[in-house]
Write an enzyme that holds these catalytic residues in place. Structure first.
Site, PDB file in Angstrom:
ATOM      1  N   ASN A  11     -12.720 -28.750 -67.342  1.00 31.53           N
ATOM      2  CA  ASN A  11     -12.848 -30.078 -66.727  1.00 31.53           C
ATOM      3  C   ASN A  11     -14.154 -30.101 -65.929  1.00 31.53           C
ATOM      4  OD1 ASN A  11     -12.612 -32.472 -65.336  1.00 31.53           O
ATOM      5  ND2 ASN A  11     -10.952 -31.767 -63.993  1.00 31.53           N
ATOM      6  N   LYS A  13     -15.505 -32.609 -64.491  1.00 30.18           N
ATOM      7  CA  LYS A  13     -15.527 -33.639 -63.429  1.00 30.18           C
ATOM      8  C   LYS A  13     -16.819 -34.447 -63.546  1.00 30.18           C
ATOM      9  CE  LYS A  13     -12.520 -30.627 -60.852  1.00 30.18           C
ATOM     10  NZ  LYS A  13     -11.975 -30.172 -59.587  1.00 30.18           N
ATOM     11  N   HIS A  98      -4.893 -36.253 -62.969  1.00 27.25           N
ATOM     12  CA  HIS A  98      -5.536 -35.184 -62.203  1.00 27.25           C
ATOM     13  C   HIS A  98      -5.443 -35.517 -60.716  1.00 27.25           C
ATOM     14  CE1 HIS A  98      -8.643 -32.647 -60.461  1.00 27.25           C
ATOM     15  NE2 HIS A  98      -8.463 -31.856 -61.514  1.00 27.25           N
ATOM     16  N   GLU A 100      -7.448 -35.467 -58.387  1.00 27.40           N
ATOM     17  CA  GLU A 100      -8.557 -36.259 -57.839  1.00 27.40           C
ATOM     18  C   GLU A 100      -8.412 -37.734 -58.205  1.00 27.40           C
ATOM     19  OE1 GLU A 100     -11.753 -33.802 -59.271  1.00 27.40           O
ATOM     20  OE2 GLU A 100     -11.066 -32.210 -57.944  1.00 27.40           O
ATOM     21  N   GLU A 168      -1.308 -27.714 -61.444  1.00 28.63           N
ATOM     22  CA  GLU A 168      -2.446 -27.423 -60.562  1.00 28.63           C
ATOM     23  C   GLU A 168      -2.039 -27.690 -59.112  1.00 28.63           C
ATOM     24  OE1 GLU A 168      -6.544 -27.909 -62.518  1.00 28.63           O
ATOM     25  OE2 GLU A 168      -5.849 -29.915 -62.072  1.00 28.63           O
ATOM     26  N   GLY A 174     -10.529 -25.866 -56.137  1.00 31.38           N
ATOM     27  CA  GLY A 174     -11.819 -25.879 -55.447  1.00 31.38           C
ATOM     28  C   GLY A 174     -11.967 -24.783 -54.397  1.00 31.38           C
ATOM     29  N   SER A 216      -8.957 -22.987 -59.149  1.00 33.64           N
ATOM     30  CA  SER A 216      -9.800 -21.840 -58.798  1.00 33.64           C
ATOM     31  C   SER A 216      -9.684 -20.664 -59.784  1.00 33.64           C
ATOM     32  CB  SER A 216      -9.521 -21.374 -57.370  1.00 33.64           C
ATOM     33  OG  SER A 216      -9.759 -22.440 -56.480  1.00 33.64           O
TER      34      SER A 216
END
Ligand code: PGA
Length: 256
Positions: A11, A13, A98, A100, A168, A174, A216
């Site tokens: 991904n 992003k 996701h 985000e 996730e 991150g 991560s």
């Protein structure tokens, strides 16, 4: 796709900053595809790069995916991109839900509409779920269960092999590689997810659904996460933006 195949998804992003750089990274990963015998690789670049990257990959070495999708196919929806357009540009997969996107206001109901409309159009769906934080009472387990139940509501049971669940935990995204979830804890969650799915589907149907871990992931923790976590693959963010680092992760998964 057969269940014994592994799946590694990158991904990107909102990266990288140029098409030239995107082609360079994509090309670097594509070059190594022949090394992997039982791992499928899906790259999710920014939407605007999908058709361009597709053109560079005549052998279909890598699969392409969207990072988000709208629930309608065509019409007066300024700024949106629906499943049919993604299909036409060469995507075979899409991430849905996701964290985000959820952070920007997507509800489980919105996500469910996207899941069903993408599947109907023939896109494979990677449904992202995960708790923001953990509590000692285990409330996060009900949260995950709800994300699964609402997210997969009304999904046609005949096409469950087109559904992938990416677990996730938001607190592990991150971060540094030592802050990713440990394999044994991933295993516990994979069991919980399969148990929840088995309340919705028959054992045979549950087997169709792949489960990935994301958050991560790096070459340092991939072996533990997939080997001890008993998941079917990985969803990789930052480390998929380096061809070398990503190829190393795929190699580890493919060797398991
Ligand atoms: P990360 O991102 O690997 O950079 O933590 C994962 C994701 O957000 O899908």
């Amino acid at each position: 796709m057969k269940k014994d195949r592994k799946l590694v998804v990158g991904n990107w992003k909102m990266n990288p900053g140029t098409l030239e750089e995107a082609k360079r990274i994509y090309g670097g990963i594509k070059k190594k595809k022949a090394l992997f015998s039982h791992t499928d690789i899906v790259m999710c670049p920014p939407s605007i790069f999908i058709a361009e990257l597709k053109k560079t990959d005549r052998n279909k070495d890598l699969l392409l995916g969207a990072q988000n999708v709208f629930h309608e196919n065509i019409g007066a929806f300024t700024g949106e991109i629906g499943p049919a357009l993604f299909r036409d540009s060469g995507a075979e997969y899409t991430l849905v839900g996701h964290s985000e996107r959820r952070l920007r206001g997507e509800s489980d109901e919105d996500i469910n509409k996207k899941v069903n409309s993408a599947l109907k159009e023939g896109l494979k769906v990677i449904l992202c779920i995960g708790e923001k934080e953990r509590d000692l009472e285990g409330e996060y387990l009900s949260f995950i269960k709800n994300q699964l139940r609402v997210g997969l509501d009304k999904v046609n049971k005949k096409i469950l092999s087109d559904v992938v669940i990416a677990y996730e935990p938001v607190w592990a995204i991150g971060k540094s590689d030592s802050e990713a979830m440990k394999g044994k804890d991933v295993h516990e969650m994979a069991i919980f997810i399969r148990k929840t799915l088995s309340e919705m589907y028959s054992p045979q149907e549950v087997l169709e659904i792949k489960i990935l871990y994301g958050g991560s992931v790096s070459a340092l923790n991939a072996q533990d996460i997939v080997g001890e976590g008993y998941v079917d693959g990985l969803l990789v963010g930052r480390q998929s933006l380096s061809a070398e680092a990503f190829v190393e992760i795929i190699q580890i998964v493919d060797n398991l």
